[in-house]
Design an enzyme around this catalytic site. Structure first.
Site, short mmCIF file in Angstrom:
data_model
loop_
_atom_site.label_atom_id
_atom_site.label_comp_id
_atom_site.label_asym_id
_atom_site.label_seq_id
_atom_site.Cartn_x
_atom_site.Cartn_y
_atom_site.Cartn_z
N PHE A 196 4.77 -1.57 11.12
CA PHE A 196 6.11 -1.36 11.66
C PHE A 196 7.05 -2.54 11.44
CE2 PHE A 196 2.86 0.83 14.07
CZ PHE A 196 3.26 2.14 13.89
N LYS A 197 6.59 -3.55 10.74
CA LYS A 197 7.37 -4.77 10.66
C LYS A 197 8.19 -4.85 9.38
CE LYS A 197 5.92 -5.73 14.65
NZ LYS A 197 4.75 -6.39 15.14
N ILE A 198 9.03 -5.87 9.31
CA ILE A 198 9.97 -6.01 8.18
C ILE A 198 9.22 -6.12 6.85
CG2 ILE A 198 10.21 -8.53 8.41
CD1 ILE A 198 13.26 -8.07 7.77
#
Ligand SMILES: *Cc1c(COP(=O)(O)O)cnc(C)c1O
Length: 398
Positions: free
Chosen positions: A185-187
């Site tokens: 879910f991260k950049i």
């Protein structure tokens, strides 16, 4: 979720390079690996991007936080100030390390405030585990004054803030040690993965050993290595590192697109009465992953969220009632339910977790709505989305 928005041939090629050699392990096997060292390259890329002296890739953001705590010397019985608004991994890592969480107020920066830290400080406070929430840095000048004045250890959980800077310095480098997450879910994503960073060579060596059963990684015979400390297996695989590496290379472009799309939407929403935005101590250093805005109060925020649902507008989060981001829902933690006894069961909790008084955090998170920015939107799509949001919010605010 910009990481997963830009998944392309580079990631596939990177994984295939590893599969072609058959060396999925990050250490040794020099002949087999044919010069391919994905975890090492990922670490160099993170050092280059953040300006960190040292980086060490691990299996997750959670194990990166555990590693950051261990390498900073935080363990059994240490009282550590933490925020009530974070991802629960922050608190779990501290509890499993034998630490004792002390909750303090967050403010409109969405991070611990210097005032909040001061309010709960006691002679027993050893450290602050600061979380840079939602893609941007905390108020570092004010916080560093408290840290230095009271001689505290600072550890930074930058799990969701890779790409965020404060006055040109990357988050994760203000304290002794810092952690990033590369989860789905991260950049940037590696599938699963995390990075530990520090400017301190000794802390780096500790982390490097701690995250691999204490190995010192000297020489090329793993079986004969020394073990300066007790550690555990928090290693990243070469497959995950290969994906993380390509994602790191995309990061500057992802940030540019995030910021462009975020500005389009923010400009549209700014014209509404009664809306305000997250306070960013250094707006230049934003990674642009979220547009965080405040409604006048909790009730209006809830109404806006249901209006969004009615109007088919996705992508907004109301963290106040989210099970894993805000303390109100952390019943298992307040009840100290664990698989086996932890230090906190023997030593006692430093606060009554069932009766915490955090009025500022309750108010701020209660009125907060967070929009996850899509870097892959075109300018037209971002404008369209912003206009839809604006119409929806106006129906509630009128
Ligand atoms: C995502 C996150 C973590 C945990 O990372 P994982 O890679 O999912 O283990 C820790 N802290 C914060 C603030 C996070 O957002």
């Amino acid at each position: 979720m910009p990481g997963t928005e830009f998944f392309g041939k580079e990631e596939k090629e990177g994984v295939n390079e590893v599969l072609n050699t058959g060396c999925l392990f990050r250490y040794n096997h020099e002949e087999l690996r044919q010069g391919i060292w994905k975890a090492r390259e990922l670490e160099s890329e993170v050092c280059r991007f953040t300006g960190a002296g040292y980086a060490h890739a691990v299996s997750s953001g959670s194990t990166a936080v555990s590693t950051a705590l261990a390498a900073a010397g935080i363990g059994h019985g240490d009282e550590v100030i933490v925020p009530p608004f974070t991802y629960i991994a922050t608190i779990e890592a501290l509890l499993l390390a034998g630490g004792l969480p002390v909750f303090a107020e967050v403010d409109e920066t969405l991070c611990l405030s210097a005032e909040g830290i001061k309010e709960v400080l006691t002679s027993k406070t050893k450290a602050v585990l600061l979380v840079h929430m939602c893609g941007a840095a905390a108020d570092m000048d004010a916080i560093m004054r408290v840290i230095e004045y009271h001689n505290l250890i600072l550890v930074e959980d930058a799990g969701q803030a890779l790409g965020a800077f404060y006055k040109n310095k990357s988050v994760g480098l203000f304290g002794k040690t810092g952690a990033f997450s590369f989860d789905f879910f991260k950049i940037t994503t590696a599938g699963e993965g995390g990075l530990f960073i520090t400017d301190d060579e000794q802390r780096y060596k500790l982390a490097d050993s701690f995250a691999d059963h204490g190995h010192d990684h000297i020489g090329s015979n793993r079986g004969m290595e020394n073990h300066p400390v007790i550690g555990f297996n928090y290693r990243i695989s070469e497959l995950h590192a290969a994906v993380g590496l390509e994602q790191m290379r995309r990061l500057p472009e992802v940030i540019r697109l995030n910021l462009r799309n975020k500005k389009i939407i923010k400009d549209l929403l700014s014209t509404l009465p009664d809306i305000s935005f997250r306070h960013m101590p250094d707006p230049q250093g934003d990674s642009g992953t979220f547009l965080n805005f405040f409604m006048p109060d909790n009730e209006t925020a809830v109404n806006v969220m249901s209006q969004f649902a009615k109007d088919g507008i996705g992508g907004c989060n109301y963290w106040y009632t989210n099970m894993y981001h805000f303390i109100n829902q952390w019943d298992h933690l307040k009840d100290l339910k664990s698989a086996a006894p932890l230090a906190i069961h023997h030593l006692g909790a430093p606060q009554d977790y069932h009766n915490l008084e955090l009025p500022i955090s309750q108010k701020v998170i209660g009125k907060l709505i967070s929009l996850g920015i899509r870097a892959s939107w075109t300018e037209e799509e971002a404008t369209d989305f912003g206009e839809k949001m604006k119409r929806s919010i106006s129906k509630v605010l009128h």
